[in-house]
Enzyme design. Sequence first.
Site, mmCIF file in Angstrom:
data_model
loop_
_atom_site.group_PDB
_atom_site.id
_atom_site.type_symbol
_atom_site.label_atom_id
_atom_site.label_comp_id
_atom_site.label_asym_id
_atom_site.label_seq_id
_atom_site.Cartn_x
_atom_site.Cartn_y
_atom_site.Cartn_z
ATOM 1 N N GLU A 84 42.806 39.730 66.052
ATOM 2 C CA GLU A 84 42.266 39.755 67.412
ATOM 3 C C GLU A 84 42.000 38.369 67.977
ATOM 4 O OE1 GLU A 84 38.607 40.318 64.702
ATOM 5 O OE2 GLU A 84 40.765 40.698 64.663
ATOM 6 N N CYS A 132 39.603 42.811 57.919
ATOM 7 C CA CYS A 132 38.633 42.047 57.130
ATOM 8 C C CYS A 132 37.687 43.006 56.395
ATOM 9 C CB CYS A 132 37.886 41.054 58.019
ATOM 10 S SG CYS A 132 37.051 39.747 57.092
ATOM 11 N N HIS A 161 42.125 38.099 60.814
ATOM 12 C CA HIS A 161 41.673 38.608 62.116
ATOM 13 C C HIS A 161 42.794 38.514 63.157
ATOM 14 C CE1 HIS A 161 37.351 39.217 61.319
ATOM 15 N NE2 HIS A 161 37.529 38.259 60.412
#
Length: 523
Positions: free
Chosen positions: A181, A85, A179
């Site tokens: 994660e 990002c 993202h």
Amino acid sequence: MTNIHNHKILILDFGSQYTQLIARRVREIGVYCELWAWDVTEEQIREFNPTGIILSGGPESTTEENSPRAPEYVFNAGVPVLGICYGMQTMAMQLGGLTETSDHREFGYASVDLQATDALFAKLNDNLTASEPKLDVWMSHGDKVTRLPQGFQVTGITPTCPIAAMSDESRRFYGVQFHPEVTHTKSGLELLTNFVVGICGCECKWTAENIIEDAVARIKEQVGDDEVILGLSGGVDSSVTALLLHRAIGKNLHCVFVDNGLLRLNEGDQVMEMFGDKFGLNIIRVNAEDRFLDALKGIDEPEAKRKTIGKVFVDVFDDESKKLTSVKWLAQGTIYPDVIESAASKTGKAHVIKSHHNVGGLPDYMKLGLVEPLRELFKDEVRKIGLALGLPAEMLNRHPFPGPGLGVRVLGEIKKEYCDLLRKADAIFIEELYKADWYYKVSQAFTVFLPVKSVGVMGDGRKYDWVVSLRAVETIDFMTAHWAHLPYDLLGKISNRIINEVNGISRVVYDVSGKPPATIEWE
């Protein structure tokens, strides 16, 4: 002995709410990592000697003049770099590309069309029926890369983001606008594994067994034949700390369990049975209920109660430590988020782990060295280590219990009568949640004592007794929470049992407040 820190990832934090998740995912893969502020020096990076670097997301805009930038050395260190990002945007800007504020901001689910299968996206595809591989991802950005740096290629696009992923495989630089994660990105863990293991070449040595072996060795090296004192509460962190120290130094560990009268039903006896009888620890039980309750008389403000409980604990613990004249070290169950938050509260940034850093703030008069065997670990890792050390799963996976205990679950002034009633009511609530297979479906459940009385009927008589509130919430991160929609028949059964079995309670209510606007705990 396995060197669990030999291969390691450095994560530079630009302020994303998800940054700790990146670290937890890398650890889950089996590789050690640390989380540092974005403005670290070249010297610090060289000293850490990372195998790879990840640049996190962040709330800033790269189009603003003074927005954060990665140290230039990151791109000259000769190791793979992954920008996520904001991390991708600053990578693009710093290497000669361009970014701009997007007309169509992306927040939430998106589908990324993969344009090239580089090492980062190897074998990833969330839509096997499409003609081209696609990834279902989670976006959260307002800026976008509009021109690639020299040597980069576009590897992913969305309808509103023409450069959703990019790579320069010759330099092993990669960027993703989404993202990986977060769990909403379906193949996020696989993508991070491709980077950490496939591209960086890290070996997966970060396992519970290896962590235990390393921790025991480091404790032995640090304290030698000295004696250590530990405040054992029976919570996850202090319990795992105790077992690691016991494995390393045996009877040279002195555990002090302060029974403050603010614990759950039979909790003091359970702690003694578990650690004294089962594990054979050298443990001293201090019955300090009267001392705590005397100090709390007349205090009804929540923060004042917390401070009083904390002060009395330190005084009691200090009294016990003075009796152990040969002790040279104090052990604490500090975990990695404590280290990060402590640094952030002082500087606004996450900082490098520094040995012997006192997160909790020891009183100046306690001239003891500090041992913190868990300071590199996240909570989920501590639980895994606890399991490997033999602690029962039901203990490790219990719902959170506040440090001040029932002191913040009895509203207003704390009295022994109130605590005794609350203990019994709460035990019934938790017992019924277990029986109905609801305990692990909610994130936290507990009972609150309300210092108000209500009229009730028992048999042919009228009663005028106390009120308790049941609280159960569902949450992922405890930053926000929804009240749990427990079945009505279950709530009815719990209420009926409490009113009939706990003499002194006439009414049970259920808290249906979310967070926000309410907090999870009442005080």
